[in-house]
Design a protein around this motif. Structure first.
Motif, PDB file in Angstrom:
ATOM      1  N   CYS A 132     -21.603  93.280  27.573  1.00  0.00           N
ATOM      2  CA  CYS A 132     -22.578  92.802  28.743  1.00  0.00           C
ATOM      3  C   CYS A 132     -22.642  93.791  29.692  1.00  0.00           C
ATOM      4  O   CYS A 132     -21.553  94.184  30.227  1.00  0.00           O
ATOM      5  CB  CYS A 132     -22.350  91.253  28.999  1.00  0.00           C
ATOM      6  N   CYS A 137     -19.875  89.780  34.301  1.00  0.00           N
ATOM      7  CA  CYS A 137     -19.714  88.847  32.998  1.00  0.00           C
ATOM      8  C   CYS A 137     -18.799  89.509  31.943  1.00  0.00           C
ATOM      9  O   CYS A 137     -17.501  88.993  31.827  1.00  0.00           O
ATOM     10  CB  CYS A 137     -21.121  88.810  32.333  1.00  0.00           C
ATOM     11  N   ASN A 139     -18.741  89.877  28.934  1.00  0.00           N
ATOM     12  CA  ASN A 139     -18.808  89.113  27.463  1.00  0.00           C
ATOM     13  C   ASN A 139     -19.392  89.984  26.418  1.00  0.00           C
ATOM     14  O   ASN A 139     -20.073  90.762  26.851  1.00  0.00           O
ATOM     15  CB  ASN A 139     -19.658  87.954  27.492  1.00  0.00           C
ATOM     16  N   CYS A 153     -25.228  90.009  27.293  1.00  0.00           N
ATOM     17  CA  CYS A 153     -24.792  88.865  26.389  1.00  0.00           C
ATOM     18  C   CYS A 153     -25.765  87.831  26.137  1.00  0.00           C
ATOM     19  O   CYS A 153     -25.555  87.037  25.139  1.00  0.00           O
ATOM     20  CB  CYS A 153     -23.535  88.498  26.701  1.00  0.00           C
ATOM     21  N   SER A 154     -26.538  87.609  26.991  1.00  0.00           N
ATOM     22  CA  SER A 154     -27.671  86.521  27.283  1.00  0.00           C
ATOM     23  C   SER A 154     -28.525  86.443  27.971  1.00  0.00           C
ATOM     24  O   SER A 154     -28.658  87.652  28.913  1.00  0.00           O
ATOM     25  CB  SER A 154     -26.672  85.037  27.551  1.00  0.00           C
ATOM     26  N   CYS A 157     -27.876  86.426  31.810  1.00  0.00           N
ATOM     27  CA  CYS A 157     -27.414  87.714  32.462  1.00  0.00           C
ATOM     28  C   CYS A 157     -28.424  88.613  32.499  1.00  0.00           C
ATOM     29  O   CYS A 157     -28.510  89.090  33.536  1.00  0.00           O
ATOM     30  CB  CYS A 157     -26.086  88.307  31.560  1.00  0.00           C
TER      31      CYS A 157
HETATM   32 ZN   LIG Z   1     -23.199  88.480  30.005  1.00  0.00          ZN
END
Ligand SMILES: [Zn+2]
Ligand SMILES: [Zn+2]
Length: 195
Positions: A132, A137, A139, A153-154, A157
């Motif tokens: 990420c 974060c 991740n 990652c998402s 984010c």
């Molecule tokens: Zn993230």
């Protein structure tokens, strides 16, 4: 074998908290409820070491160190070999396990994760292993975007980071206006007559 689902167990492990056994239990999907009952203290140390090694694989992949990502996964495959077996738990729900009878929870989970990520790498390339871009974060994720350009990652984010960048641009723009205004109002220094 659904290698994609196994690859995702690898992602889940890297992104998991591993402070104690309860953290570990959260990691196991419902269809693997037996892992929650059987996981033991000695598994925790093994999961923690594997988590670090799998994170390295994502770091290598995302920074173009393809050969290192492959070497690390090969060494994981050696440490956590796959031995397929048909298994059934309470009911007669026949399904595949990836390690032999009596194998520990960590052996079963990590053999699947290493296998899944390895097939994933062969199929899509190590460049699709991502970390990420939001530093807070950290991740990891598998980039399934069509143009291989995913950076977060998402969605969460990505949004948070875009909002922060927008605010920073706005602050910078306001700062510039203030500077320009200050320059405009500054009186030129009066010429002192040379005597
Ligand atoms: Zn993230
Ligand atoms: Zn099972």
């Amino acid at each position: 074998m659904n290698f994609d689902a196994y690859a995702r167990t690898g992602v889940d492990l890297v992104n998991a908290r591993l402070d104690d056994l309860d953290d570990l239990r959260v990691l196991f999907p419902d269809e693997n409820a037996w892992m929650r009952d059987e996981v033991a203290e000695r598994d925790l140390a093994i999961f923690r070491r594997a988590q670090k090694r799998l994170r390295d694989v994502f770091e290598y992949g995302t920074s173009g160190r393809d050969a290192q990502a492959v070497a690390e996964l090969n060494s994981m495959l050696e440490a956590f070999p796959v031995q397929p077996r048909i298994s059934g738990h309470d009911s007669s729900d026949w399904h595949m396990h990836v390690t032999s009878r009596g194998a520990s929870v960590s052996a079963e989970y990590l053999a699947g994760a290493a296998w899944g990520l390895s097939v994933w790498l062969c199929e899509y390339g190590s460049a699709r292993f991502g970390v990420c871009a939001d530093e807070r974060c950290g991740n990891v994720y598998l980039d399934t975007s069509s143009n291989c350009c995913r950076r977060f990652c998402s969605e969460r984010c990505a949004t948070r980071s875009h909002v922060a960048a927008h605010r920073a641009r706005k602050r910078a723009a306001v700062g510039e206006q203030v500077t320009v205004a200050a320059q405009a109002t500054a009186e030129p220094a009066p010429l002192t007559p040379v005597s």
